[in-house]
Design an enzyme around this catalytic site. Structure first.
Site, PDB file in Angstrom:
ATOM      1  N   GLY A 161       0.818  -1.218   0.000  1.00 44.45           N
ATOM      2  CA  GLY A 161       0.000   0.000   0.000  1.00 44.45           C
ATOM      3  C   GLY A 161       0.843   1.255   0.000  1.00 44.45           C
ATOM      4  O   GLY A 161       0.582   2.210   0.734  1.00 44.45           O
ATOM      5  N   ALA A 162       1.866   1.276  -0.883  1.00 47.65           N
ATOM      6  CA  ALA A 162       2.794   2.423  -0.897  1.00 47.65           C
ATOM      7  C   ALA A 162       2.404   3.481  -1.929  1.00 47.65           C
ATOM      8  O   ALA A 162       3.127   4.450  -2.124  1.00 47.65           O
ATOM      9  CB  ALA A 162       4.217   1.931  -1.159  1.00 47.65           C
ATOM     10  N   ASN A 169       1.449  -2.450   5.398  1.00 45.36           N
ATOM     11  CA  ASN A 169       0.714  -1.195   5.559  1.00 45.36           C
ATOM     12  C   ASN A 169      -0.626  -1.176   4.822  1.00 45.36           C
ATOM     13  O   ASN A 169      -1.516  -0.414   5.195  1.00 45.36           O
ATOM     14  CB  ASN A 169       1.619  -0.048   5.069  1.00 45.36           C
ATOM     15  CG  ASN A 169       0.852   1.240   4.850  1.00 45.36           C
ATOM     16  OD1 ASN A 169       0.603   1.980   5.800  1.00 45.36           O
ATOM     17  ND2 ASN A 169       0.460   1.505   3.608  1.00 45.36           N
ATOM     18  N   TYR A 213     -12.510  -3.907  11.686  1.00 48.54           N
ATOM     19  CA  TYR A 213     -11.167  -3.302  11.636  1.00 48.54           C
ATOM     20  C   TYR A 213     -10.431  -3.518  12.966  1.00 48.54           C
ATOM     21  O   TYR A 213      -9.239  -3.861  12.987  1.00 48.54           O
ATOM     22  CB  TYR A 213     -11.376  -1.824  11.333  1.00 48.54           C
ATOM     23  CG  TYR A 213     -10.156  -0.992  11.073  1.00 48.54           C
ATOM     24  CD1 TYR A 213      -9.467  -1.077   9.866  1.00 48.54           C
ATOM     25  CD2 TYR A 213      -9.715  -0.064  12.018  1.00 48.54           C
ATOM     26  CE1 TYR A 213      -8.372  -0.260   9.623  1.00 48.54           C
ATOM     27  CE2 TYR A 213      -8.633   0.755  11.778  1.00 48.54           C
ATOM     28  CZ  TYR A 213      -7.960   0.656  10.586  1.00 48.54           C
ATOM     29  OH  TYR A 213      -6.882   1.467  10.342  1.00 48.54           O
TER      30      TYR A 213
HETATM   31  P1  NAP Z   1      -5.029   4.990   2.261  1.00 48.34           P
HETATM   32  O1  NAP Z   1      -4.556   6.387   2.069  1.00 48.34           O
HETATM   33  O2  NAP Z   1      -6.469   4.677   2.016  1.00 48.34           O
HETATM   34  O3  NAP Z   1      -4.098   4.028   1.363  1.00 48.34           O
HETATM   35  C1  NAP Z   1      -4.344   2.656   1.362  1.00 48.34           C
HETATM   36  C2  NAP Z   1      -3.236   1.954   0.608  1.00 48.34           C
HETATM   37  O4  NAP Z   1      -3.450   0.533   0.721  1.00 48.34           O
HETATM   38  C3  NAP Z   1      -3.212   2.283  -0.883  1.00 48.34           C
HETATM   39  O5  NAP Z   1      -1.868   2.268  -1.304  1.00 48.34           O
HETATM   40  C4  NAP Z   1      -3.962   1.109  -1.504  1.00 48.34           C
HETATM   41  O6  NAP Z   1      -3.607   0.842  -2.851  1.00 48.34           O
HETATM   42  C5  NAP Z   1      -3.488  -0.027  -0.607  1.00 48.34           C
HETATM   43  N1  NAP Z   1      -4.382  -1.189  -0.600  1.00 48.34           N
HETATM   44  C6  NAP Z   1      -5.681  -1.246  -0.220  1.00 48.34           C
HETATM   45  N2  NAP Z   1      -6.149  -2.499  -0.357  1.00 48.34           N
HETATM   46  C7  NAP Z   1      -5.114  -3.254  -0.835  1.00 48.34           C
HETATM   47  C8  NAP Z   1      -4.967  -4.616  -1.176  1.00 48.34           C
HETATM   48  N3  NAP Z   1      -5.993  -5.488  -1.063  1.00 48.34           N
HETATM   49  N4  NAP Z   1      -3.771  -5.054  -1.634  1.00 48.34           N
HETATM   50  C9  NAP Z   1      -2.722  -4.195  -1.759  1.00 48.34           C
HETATM   51  N5  NAP Z   1      -2.812  -2.887  -1.443  1.00 48.34           N
HETATM   52  C10 NAP Z   1      -3.990  -2.424  -0.981  1.00 48.34           C
HETATM   53  O7  NAP Z   1      -4.750   4.477   3.768  1.00 48.34           O
HETATM   54  P2  NAP Z   1      -3.762   5.089   4.881  1.00 48.34           P
HETATM   55  O8  NAP Z   1      -4.520   6.051   5.703  1.00 48.34           O
HETATM   56  O9  NAP Z   1      -2.471   5.483   4.269  1.00 48.34           O
HETATM   57  O10 NAP Z   1      -3.557   3.784   5.799  1.00 48.34           O
HETATM   58  C11 NAP Z   1      -2.377   2.994   5.735  1.00 48.34           C
HETATM   59  C12 NAP Z   1      -2.384   2.003   6.898  1.00 48.34           C
HETATM   60  O11 NAP Z   1      -2.450   2.706   8.130  1.00 48.34           O
HETATM   61  C13 NAP Z   1      -3.576   1.042   6.885  1.00 48.34           C
HETATM   62  O12 NAP Z   1      -3.176  -0.224   7.338  1.00 48.34           O
HETATM   63  C14 NAP Z   1      -4.521   1.667   7.881  1.00 48.34           C
HETATM   64  O13 NAP Z   1      -5.399   0.720   8.438  1.00 48.34           O
HETATM   65  C15 NAP Z   1      -3.537   2.235   8.897  1.00 48.34           C
HETATM   66  N6  NAP Z   1      -4.086   3.308   9.703  1.00 48.34           N
HETATM   67  C16 NAP Z   1      -4.497   4.479   9.143  1.00 48.34           C
HETATM   68  C17 NAP Z   1      -5.029   5.475   9.949  1.00 48.34           C
HETATM   69  C18 NAP Z   1      -5.486   6.805   9.403  1.00 48.34           C
HETATM   70  O14 NAP Z   1      -6.034   7.599  10.197  1.00 48.34           O
HETATM   71  N7  NAP Z   1      -5.298   7.109   8.134  1.00 48.34           N
HETATM   72  C19 NAP Z   1      -5.134   5.268  11.324  1.00 48.34           C
HETATM   73  C20 NAP Z   1      -4.708   4.052  11.864  1.00 48.34           C
HETATM   74  C21 NAP Z   1      -4.178   3.085  11.043  1.00 48.34           C
HETATM   75  P3  NAP Z   1      -4.360   1.598  -4.109  1.00 48.34           P
HETATM   76  O15 NAP Z   1      -3.822   3.012  -4.106  1.00 48.34           O
HETATM   77  O16 NAP Z   1      -3.992   0.823  -5.298  1.00 48.34           O
HETATM   78  O17 NAP Z   1      -5.826   1.560  -3.782  1.00 48.34           O
END
Ligand code: NAP
Length: 249
Positions: free
Chosen positions: A14-15, A95, A160
């Site tokens: 998810g980079a 991630n 989640y």
């Molecule tokens: P984001 O901006 O929605 O980005 C999600 C990333 O994951 C994107 O690169 C996406 O790829 C990829 N992805 C989604 N489903 C996938 C799959 N089945 N296989 C491979 N890649 C996949 O999310 P984020 O906020 O950066 O979150 C990153 C991590 O931090 C996650 O694990 C999330 O649960 C955790 N987190 C986030 C928050 C927050 O407040 N944002 C808080 C706590 C934890 P595409 O671009 O191709 O869709």
């Protein structure tokens, strides 16, 4: 004899966007790691991350695969290996993630299974694909992105929370399995971070709950991952580090 070039790589799932993108840029900048940029479907965003990484002078490999699909994960890593025969993965950042929030009384089975599959089974698929290499190398770092939700619980996120809590448990167990091989396994638990994942949330209402009065940035999470990758963190394993502006469990 051909020179063996042991290039050090990090695989970040998810980079393409958000926190994963910030981690990729920080690991390249601070540790000169070459980066395998995994993503699910957003090729434009992944290419743009790869371009930013290239500008930092590291090599990149675009690896689109769905972390739910074990065969696709293996094929993606095999493709990288074929293109980079001298490379070795030293860092894995699990991630990739999604949310499908709803109160449990209204939750559809597909929303439960999608979230468990991507987070928990994705963690299994990608980690097992990389782990033997790390064990053979007798060293490496695994960092799992979890969440405040997995530690504290959040209404509307039973799927989640269950997935992230499961990864926190797996982090502790795996850390004990591989400690003697010089591999550390840790988790980073963000609170509310500005990204596509949180863009539809009621930000003003939620930031009032945070002692620091704001959402965090992806870079503030990336800094902690970078520390866990560094030699300074060599004796930390099985730990979960919270990055949440004081919004504690
Ligand atoms: P984001 O901006 O929605 O980005 C999600 C990333 O994951 C994107 O690169 C996406 O790829 C990829 N992805 C989604 N489903 C996938 C799959 N089945 N296989 C491979 N890649 C996949 O999310 P984020 O906020 O950066 O979150 C990153 C991590 O931090 C996650 O694990 C999330 O649960 C955790 N987190 C986030 C928050 C927050 O407040 N944002 C808080 C706590 C934890 P595409 O671009 O191709 O869709």
């Amino acid at each position: 004899m051909a020179e063996v070039n042991m290039e050090k790589w990090a695989l970040i799932t998810g980079a393409s966007r958000g926190i994963g993108r910030a981690i990729a840029l920080e690991l390249a900048r601070a540790h000169q790691l070459h980066i395998i940029v995994n993503y699910a479907s957003n090729a434009d965003a992944a290419r743009s991350t790869a371009d930013e990484l290239a500008a930092l002078g590291v090599r990149t490999y675009l690896a689109p695969f769905d972390v739910r699909d074990a065969q696709a994960v293996t094929a993606g890593i095999d493709g990288w290996r074929a293109a980079n025969p001298g490379g070795r993965i030293e860092v894995l950042v699990n991630n990739a993630g999604v949310t499908r929030d709803n109160l449990m009384v209204f939750m559809k089975p597909e929303d439960w299974h999608t979230v468990i599959d991507i987070h928990l089974n994705g963690f299994f698929n990608v980690t097992t694909a990389v782990l033997q290499g790390l064990v053979r190398q007798r060293g490496g770092r695994i960092i799992n992105l979890v969440s405040l939700s997995g530690a504290k619980g959040v209404a509307g996120q039973t799927n989640y929370s269950a997935a992230k809590s499961g990864i926190i448990g797996a982090t502790r167990s795996l850390a004990q399995e591989v400690a003697k091989r010089g591999i550390t396994v840790n988790a980073v638990a963000p609170g509310f971070i500005t990204s596509d994942m949180t863009k539809d949330l009621p930000v003003d209402q939620l930031k009032a709950l945070v002692p620091m009065g704001r959402f965090g940035t992806p870079e503030e999470v990336a800094g902690v991952v970078s520390f866990l990758v560094s030699p300074a963190a060599a004796y930390i394993t099985g730990e979960t580090i919270h990055v949440n502006g004081g919004l504690h469990a």
